[in-house]
Design a protein around this motif. Structure first.
Motif, PDB file in Angstrom:
ATOM      1  N   ARG A 168      26.525-118.315  30.882  1.00 35.87           N
ATOM      2  CA  ARG A 168      26.988-118.327  32.284  1.00 35.87           C
ATOM      3  C   ARG A 168      25.822-118.092  33.232  1.00 35.87           C
ATOM      4  N   PHE A 169      24.969-117.152  32.874  1.00 27.09           N
ATOM      5  CA  PHE A 169      23.799-116.815  33.694  1.00 27.09           C
ATOM      6  C   PHE A 169      22.901-118.040  33.887  1.00 27.09           C
ATOM      7  N   LEU A 170      22.625-118.763  32.807  1.00 22.60           N
ATOM      8  CA  LEU A 170      21.735-119.924  32.893  1.00 22.60           C
ATOM      9  C   LEU A 170      22.362-121.060  33.688  1.00 22.60           C
ATOM     10  N   ARG A 171      23.661-121.236  33.547  1.00 26.22           N
ATOM     11  CA  ARG A 171      24.316-122.286  34.317  1.00 26.22           C
ATOM     12  C   ARG A 171      24.312-121.974  35.809  1.00 26.22           C
ATOM     13  N   ALA A 172      24.203-120.691  36.142  1.00 25.94           N
ATOM     14  CA  ALA A 172      24.137-120.291  37.548  1.00 25.94           C
ATOM     15  C   ALA A 172      22.729-120.401  38.120  1.00 25.94           C
ATOM     16  N   THR A 173      21.718-120.429  37.257  1.00 25.60           N
ATOM     17  CA  THR A 173      20.331-120.405  37.744  1.00 25.60           C
ATOM     18  C   THR A 173      19.534-121.669  37.425  1.00 25.60           C
ATOM     19  N   GLU A 174      20.011-122.479  36.489  1.00 25.04           N
ATOM     20  CA  GLU A 174      19.271-123.674  36.096  1.00 25.04           C
ATOM     21  C   GLU A 174      20.256-124.834  35.905  1.00 25.04           C
ATOM     22  N   PRO A 175      20.420-125.692  36.928  1.00 28.44           N
ATOM     23  CA  PRO A 175      21.396-126.788  36.851  1.00 28.44           C
ATOM     24  C   PRO A 175      21.173-127.724  35.664  1.00 28.44           C
ATOM     25  N   ALA A 176      19.941-127.889  35.213  1.00 28.19           N
ATOM     26  CA  ALA A 176      19.662-128.812  34.108  1.00 28.19           C
ATOM     27  C   ALA A 176      20.311-128.354  32.805  1.00 28.19           C
ATOM     28  N   ILE A 177      20.551-127.043  32.686  1.00 30.68           N
ATOM     29  CA  ILE A 177      21.214-126.527  31.481  1.00 30.68           C
ATOM     30  C   ILE A 177      22.590-127.165  31.325  1.00 30.68           C
ATOM     31  N   ALA A 178      23.357-127.121  32.408  1.00 32.27           N
ATOM     32  CA  ALA A 178      24.695-127.714  32.373  1.00 32.27           C
ATOM     33  C   ALA A 178      24.615-129.225  32.267  1.00 32.27           C
ATOM     34  N   ALA A 179      23.660-129.838  32.995  1.00 29.33           N
ATOM     35  CA  ALA A 179      23.544-131.295  32.994  1.00 29.33           C
ATOM     36  C   ALA A 179      23.245-131.840  31.598  1.00 29.33           C
ATOM     37  N   GLN A 180      22.423-131.111  30.837  1.00 33.28           N
ATOM     38  CA  GLN A 180      22.076-131.551  29.492  1.00 33.28           C
ATOM     39  C   GLN A 180      23.017-131.004  28.424  1.00 33.28           C
ATOM     40  N   GLY A 181      23.950-130.152  28.845  1.00 36.89           N
ATOM     41  CA  GLY A 181      24.913-129.617  27.891  1.00 36.89           C
ATOM     42  C   GLY A 181      24.307-128.677  26.874  1.00 36.89           C
ATOM     43  N   LEU A 182      23.219-127.999  27.241  1.00 46.10           N
ATOM     44  CA  LEU A 182      22.569-127.080  26.301  1.00 46.10           C
ATOM     45  C   LEU A 182      23.361-125.786  26.185  1.00 46.10           C
ATOM     46  N   SER A 183      23.689-125.406  24.981  1.00 43.57           N
ATOM     47  CA  SER A 183      24.344-124.132  24.703  1.00 43.57           C
ATOM     48  C   SER A 183      23.324-123.163  24.117  1.00 43.57           C
ATOM     49  N   VAL A 184      23.374-121.929  24.583  1.00 38.59           N
ATOM     50  CA  VAL A 184      22.459-120.923  24.063  1.00 38.59           C
ATOM     51  C   VAL A 184      22.633-120.767  22.553  1.00 38.59           C
ATOM     52  N   ARG A 185      23.855-120.878  22.091  1.00 38.28           N
ATOM     53  CA  ARG A 185      24.126-120.747  20.661  1.00 38.28           C
ATOM     54  C   ARG A 185      23.289-121.732  19.839  1.00 38.28           C
ATOM     55  N   SER A 186      22.953-122.904  20.422  1.00 39.07           N
ATOM     56  CA  SER A 186      22.229-123.932  19.678  1.00 39.07           C
ATOM     57  C   SER A 186      20.787-123.544  19.368  1.00 39.07           C
ATOM     58  N   LEU A 187      20.234-122.547  20.050  1.00 39.76           N
ATOM     59  CA  LEU A 187      18.866-122.140  19.755  1.00 39.76           C
ATOM     60  C   LEU A 187      18.800-120.798  19.032  1.00 39.76           C
TER      61      LEU A 187
END
Length: 341
Positions: A312-331
């Motif tokens: 949630r924090f990253l989606r609020a601070t870095e729009p590209a995270i949501a745009a690329q569909g990156l999930s923290v769980r994936s790393l």
């Protein structure tokens, strides 16, 4: 090495005697080079502590800690193969993943942001809330191409909640050490900074700055961010996980052993083990740990609650995270650390 073994033996270290995780490992340890922001940063304290209590030797490992100017620099050193592992904020690691870097989170250390937003003393009465920082200079950790530090992301997050855009304040590097953060505030080079303990306690006591927002308490973090938050963690490269899994496991077990030691020992015992050189530094560290020891994970497992909060924090601070569909769980690779709800 032998000198450290004698020191630990005389100290009766629980970690070395194997009282936590089983018998002491073989006499010839593997070597692991770890890039760590610091020195002296509470977020990453388990790493130097691991050496002091012999948790690394107990797992057949010898830690070689290389201090850097911040999490992004630690990650860069790891990616450039100047170290095997990096201590950093999980959010900073996620930005590197977003930029195509082969990074993996293997172990947590903390469960809250463990940051305090400080404002220089001369602005007392003028800065009463986050929105009052508009147009001012905010000090954060240094950044590298392709990634902002977690401290900058955190400042952006707090400012966005106050209705400010990231470009409505100016960001500069305030360094990683107490001396650099003290100088930045005293000189007026920064109006505010995202500060670390035990430096924050010293700066406030010296009336150099005052606290505007603090995120060390787990319940405050849950209330303000919707859940616990994984910040300080250990990351490595994908090729390390694939090619040297035994070394990765040894480091993760060392961190878990150290975190259990922290959970079962007092603040005074931690300070005694770390043995900081200067009386003021020692006093501040003791006082901070008496209040803040619960910033650390009690068992070194990777918490789903924390990962959801970071998402949630990253989606609020870095729009590209949501745009690329990156999930923290994936790393995250939790095979050695284990998972928690």
């Amino acid at each position: 090495m032998e000198k450290r073994r004698r020191f630990l033996a005389s100290a009766g270290s629980l970690a070395v005697t194997g009282g936590l995780f089983g018998p002491v490992a073989a006499a010839t340890p593997s070597r692991a080079v770890v890039s760590v922001p610091g020195p002296g940063n509470l977020l990453y304290l388990p790493l130097p502590l691991a050496s002091r209590i012999g948790a690394d030797l107990a797992e057949g490992l010898e830690l070689d800690i290389r201090f850097t100017g911040g999490g992004p620099q630690a990650i860069r050193a790891m990616l450039e193969r100047n170290s095997d592992f990096a201590a950093a904020g999980l959010s900073a690691l996620a930005l590197q993943k977003l930029n195509g870097k082969p990074v993996v989170c293997i172990a947590p250390m903390t469960r809250v942001p463990a940051y305090t937003l400080l404002v220089r003393a001369g602005l007392r009465g003028k800065v009463r809330q986050m929105a009052d920082l508009q147009g001012l200079v905010v000090g954060v950790k240094g950044h590298v191409p392709g990634g902002r530090s977690t401290s900058q992301l955190f400042a952006e997050y707090l400012l966005a909640r106050a209705g400010l855009r990231p470009d409505q304040v100016n960001y500069v590097s305030a360094g990683q050490s107490y001396d650099s953060q003290h100088a930045a505030l005293v000189s007026g080079a920064v109006d505010a900074l995202v500060g670390d303990e035990p430096f924050v306690t010293r700066l406030v006591r010296q009336k150099v700055a005052f606290a505007l927002a603090d995120f060390h308490d787990p319940e405050t973090t849950r209330k303000q961010m919707g859940g616990l938050f994984l910040n300080g963690m250990i990351g490595t490269r994908e090729d390390m996980v694939a090619g040297k899994p035994a070394l990765v496991e040894k480091l993760v077990r060392t961190i878990k052993r150290t975190l259990v030691w922290v959970d079962t020992h007092s603040a005074d015992e931690m300070v005694e083990a770390l043995n900081p050189g200067q009386p003021e530094e020692r006093r501040a560290l003791r006082d901070v740990l008496r209040l803040r020891k619960n910033i650390y994970s009690p068992d070194g497992r990777i918490s789903d609650e924390q990962l959801r909060t970071v998402d949630r924090f990253l989606r609020a601070t870095e729009p590209a995270i949501a745009a690329q569909g990156l999930s923290v769980r994936s790393l995250v690779d939790a095979r050695w650390a284990g998972s928690a709800p």
